[in-house]
Write an enzyme that holds these catalytic residues in place. Structure first.
Site, short mmCIF file in Angstrom:
data_model
loop_
_atom_site.label_atom_id
_atom_site.label_comp_id
_atom_site.label_asym_id
_atom_site.label_seq_id
_atom_site.Cartn_x
_atom_site.Cartn_y
_atom_site.Cartn_z
N ARG A 29 0.60 -1.34 0.51
CA ARG A 29 -0.19 0.25 -0.03
C ARG A 29 0.90 1.02 0.10
NH1 ARG A 29 -5.35 0.50 1.80
NH2 ARG A 29 -6.49 -1.63 1.15
N ARG B 248 -3.75 7.39 0.49
CA ARG B 248 -4.79 7.86 0.09
C ARG B 248 -3.40 8.46 1.82
NH1 ARG B 248 -9.72 4.97 2.55
NH2 ARG B 248 -8.16 3.69 2.93
N ASP C 248 -6.69 -3.21 -6.95
CA ASP C 248 -7.39 -3.86 -5.65
C ASP C 248 -7.92 -5.23 -6.00
OD1 ASP C 248 -8.37 -3.01 -3.05
OD2 ASP C 248 -9.45 -4.48 -3.60
N TYR D 194 -15.06 -12.00 1.17
CA TYR D 194 -15.94 -10.66 0.26
C TYR D 194 -16.65 -10.84 -0.54
CZ TYR D 194 -11.04 -8.35 2.63
OH TYR D 194 -10.22 -7.13 3.30
O1 CP3 Z 1 0.03 -1.77 -2.07
C1 CP3 Z 1 -0.26 -0.89 -3.55
O2 CP3 Z 1 -0.05 0.51 -3.84
C2 CP3 Z 1 -1.44 -1.51 -4.38
C3 CP3 Z 1 -2.64 -1.31 -4.57
C4 CP3 Z 1 -3.40 -2.02 -3.28
C5 CP3 Z 1 -4.78 -1.64 -2.96
N1 CP3 Z 1 -5.15 -3.04 -1.84
C6 CP3 Z 1 -5.02 -0.19 -2.81
C7 CP3 Z 1 -6.11 -0.01 -1.69
C8 CP3 Z 1 -3.22 -3.35 -2.70
C9 CP3 Z 1 -1.82 -4.24 -3.47
C10 CP3 Z 1 -4.83 -3.78 -2.31
C11 CP3 Z 1 -4.81 -5.05 -1.82
C12 CP3 Z 1 -6.22 -5.30 -0.90
N2 CP3 Z 1 -7.50 -4.55 -0.97
C13 CP3 Z 1 -6.25 -6.32 -0.07
C14 CP3 Z 1 -5.11 -7.21 0.14
C15 CP3 Z 1 -4.05 -6.67 0.95
C16 CP3 Z 1 -4.90 -6.03 2.34
O3 CP3 Z 1 -5.07 -4.75 2.63
O4 CP3 Z 1 -5.27 -6.75 3.56
C17 CP3 Z 1 -7.65 -5.89 0.85
C18 CP3 Z 1 -8.37 -7.64 1.47
C19 CP3 Z 1 -8.45 -5.64 -0.11
C20 CP3 Z 1 -9.14 -4.68 -0.19
C21 CP3 Z 1 -9.88 -3.73 -0.33
N3 CP3 Z 1 -9.78 -2.71 -1.24
C22 CP3 Z 1 -10.46 -2.82 0.77
C23 CP3 Z 1 -10.45 -3.90 2.49
C24 CP3 Z 1 -10.85 -1.67 1.07
C25 CP3 Z 1 -11.01 -1.25 2.27
C26 CP3 Z 1 -10.36 -0.57 3.28
C27 CP3 Z 1 -9.83 1.00 3.21
O5 CP3 Z 1 -8.40 0.97 3.40
O6 CP3 Z 1 -10.34 1.58 2.94
C28 CP3 Z 1 -10.15 -1.49 -0.28
C29 CP3 Z 1 -9.47 -0.23 -1.12
C30 CP3 Z 1 -8.35 0.30 -1.55
N4 CP3 Z 1 -7.82 -0.15 -1.87
C31 CP3 Z 1 -7.31 1.74 -0.82
C32 CP3 Z 1 -6.73 1.23 -2.00
C33 CP3 Z 1 -5.75 3.01 -1.83
C34 CP3 Z 1 -7.88 3.05 -0.58
C35 CP3 Z 1 -9.48 3.24 -0.86
C36 CP3 Z 1 -9.58 4.88 -1.54
O7 CP3 Z 1 -8.56 5.75 -1.99
O8 CP3 Z 1 -10.81 5.08 -1.10
#
Ligand code: CP3
Length: 351
Positions: free
Chosen positions: A26, A30, A76, A152
Site C-alpha cells: 500500500r 491516501r 485492488d 469478501y
Molecule cells: O499496495 C499498493 O500500493 C497497491 C494497491 C493495493 C490496494 N489494495 C489499493 C487500495 C493493493 C495491493 C490492495 C490489496 C488489497 N485490497 C487487499 C490485500 C492486502 C490487505 O490490505 O490486506 C485487500 C484485503 C483489499 C480489499 C480492500 N480494498 C479493502 C478492504 C479496502 C478498504 C479499506 C480501506 O483502506 O479503505 C480497499 C480499498 C483500497 N484499496 C484503497 C486503496 C489505496 C483505499 C480506497 C480509497 O482510496 O478510497
C-alpha cells in the site's frame, strides 16, 4: 550480480546484493496528498483502478517521492470478482461492499469469459507503468488469493468473524470448492495477463489466511495457492511469486513447503529469529515492520527497522511492512525509514 534487473529482482532470485531492496505494501494511497488529489479527480475508487493513465500516475507517485526498488500496480484484489460479474462498490468510510453470493445459482453465474474485457484497462496500466519505470525499478503485479477473495464475495464485504464464508466452506465443501476453483482459474489468468503486459514478479495477498484452522488452511489456502503457482510456473517459469499468508503463525513453514512460492511476506507478529531459521533458509523473506511503527515514526521505528535488517542479514531479504501503510501515516516517516535503511547499506559498503 545482474546489471539490468535491479536489486529487488536479484534478491528475489536468491542472489546477494549490495543493499536491501525496499518497497511497502500500500505504498500508493491516501496517506499521500498527491494520491488524494488524483483520487478526487477520478471519481470512485473503481474508476481510478480502471483508468490506465490515472492508475499509472498513482503507481508512480511513491516511486518518485521515495525511490523504492519496486513499484506495485495500483489496483485492488476485488477487481477479480468484479471482472467475474459480481457487483462491487467501495463506499467512503465503509470499505468494499459486494452483492453477496448466496448459494449455487449465484456461484454459477460468475463468468470467466467476461473478465479479460472488464480488466483490460488494468493490463493497459501495467504496460504504461513498465514503460515509465527505470530498468532498476521492478514492477510487481498482484492478486488476492482465492480464499481471501472468497471471504469478501461470500460475506458481501469485510467481516469480523467470517461466519458465513466458514459455514459455507465447512458445511457445503463441494459448492465452496466450485467457487475456489473459479477463483483459481481467474487468478492464473489475471496474473498471467499482468505478466504478459510487463509485471516482473507477482504477489498473492492472502490477508485472511490466519483465520482458518490447520486442516482448512491446508485445503483452502495452501492447496489453491500451490495449484496457482504451478500453473503460473508452467507458463512463466522465470517470474517469481511472493506469497503473503497473513497471520498464518506456525503454519508459515507448511505454506512454504506446500506452495513452492519463491518469496514469503511476513506479517509483523512473526518472530525474527524463528523466521530466519525456519523460513529464510528455504525462501526469500519479505517484511515485516509493524505498520503502526511507520505511523508512529521516530526512534521506535528506526530501531525496529534496524533489528529486522540485522535478523535477516545472512540471507535474501526484501524490506517491507507486515501489512499495508496506514491511512494517516506521515509521509515524512516513510522518507526517514528509507533514508535510515539506505544509510545502513552505505555504512556496510564503506566498512
Ligand atoms: O499496495 C499498493 O500500493 C497497491 C494497491 C493495493 C490496494 N489494495 C489499493 C487500495 C493493493 C495491493 C490492495 C490489496 C488489497 N485490497 C487487499 C490485500 C492486502 C490487505 O490490505 O490486506 C485487500 C484485503 C483489499 C480489499 C480492500 N480494498 C479493502 C478492504 C479496502 C478498504 C479499506 C480501506 O483502506 O479503505 C480497499 C480499498 C483500497 N484499496 C484503497 C486503496 C489505496 C483505499 C480506497 C480509497 O482510496 O478510497
Amino acid at each position: 550480480m545482474s546489471e539490468t534487473s535491479g536489486i529487488f529482482l536479484d534478491t528475489l532470485a536468491g542472489q546477494r546484493s549490495a543493499s536491501t531492496p525496499i518497497w511497502l505494501m500500500r505504498q500508493a494511497g491516501r496517506y499521500l496528498p498527491e494520491y488524494r488529489r488524483v483520487r478526487a479527480e477520478a471519481g470512485s475508487f473503481l474508476d481510478l483502478c480502471y483508468n490506465p493513465d490515472l492508475a499509472t500516475e498513482v503507481t508512480l507517485q511513491p516511486i518518485r517521492r521515495f525511490g523504492f526498488d519496486a513499484a506495485i500496480l495500483f489496483s485492488d484484489i476485488l477487481v477479480v470478482p468484479h471482472g467475474l460479474g459480481q457487483e462491487v462498490a467501495f463506499r467512503e468510510g465503509e470499505g468494499p461492499v459486494l452483492e453477496r453470493l448466496d448459494g449455487e445459482r449465484s456461484i454459477d453465474q460468475l463468468s470467466l469469459d467476461r473478465m479479460p474485457d472488464r480488466l483490460a484497462p488494468v493490463y493497459q496500466a501495467v504496460g504504461q507503468i513498465r514503460s515509465a519505470l527505470s530498468r532498476e525499478t521492478a514492477l510487481i503485479g498482484f492478486a488476492g488469493s482465492p480464499w481471501t477473495v472468497a471471504t469478501y464475495m461470500v460475506e458481501g464485504g469485510g467481516s469480523k468473524d467470517f461466519g458465513r464464508v466458514k459455514a459455507l466452506a465447512f458445511s457445503e465443501p463441494a459448492l465452496f470448492e466450485r467457487l475456489i476453483d473459479i477463483l483459481e482459474q481467474a487468478t492464473v489468468r489475471h496474473l498471467g495477463a499482468q505478466i504478459d503486459a510487463g509485471a516482473q514478479a507477482v504477489q498473492l495477498f492472502d490477508s485472511w489466511a490466519g483465520v482458518l484452522p490447520p486442516d482448512a488452511f491446508e485445503t483452502w489456502v495452501t492447496g489453491p495457492t500451490q495449484r496457482i503457482v504451478s500453473q503460473l510456473k508452467r507458463e512463466h517459469p522465470t517470474v517469481p511469486v511472493i506469497g503473503f499468508p497473513r497471520q498464518a503463525g506456525l503454519l508459515y513453514p507448511d505454506y512454504l513447503t506446500g506452495t513452492n512460492v519463491d518469496g514469503i511476506s511476513l506479517d509483523s507478529t512473526v518472530p525474527l529469529p524463528w523466521a530466519a531459521s525456519e523460513l529464510q533458509s528455504r525462501a526469500v523473506v519479505q517484511g515485516n515492520l509493524d505498520s503502526a511503527l511507520l505511523f508512529a515514526g521516530g526512534d521506535a521505528m528506526l530501531q525496529a527497522a534496524s533489528r529486522i535488517r540485522e535478523a535477516f542479514r545472512s540471507g535474501p531479504h526484501i524490506f517491507n511492512l507486515g501489512h499495508g501503510v496506514m491511512q494517516h501515516t506521515p509521509p515524512d516517516n516513510v522518507a526517514r525509514l528509507v533514508d535510515h535503511l539506505r544509510a545502513l547499506d552505505a555504512g556496510e559498503a564503506a566498512a
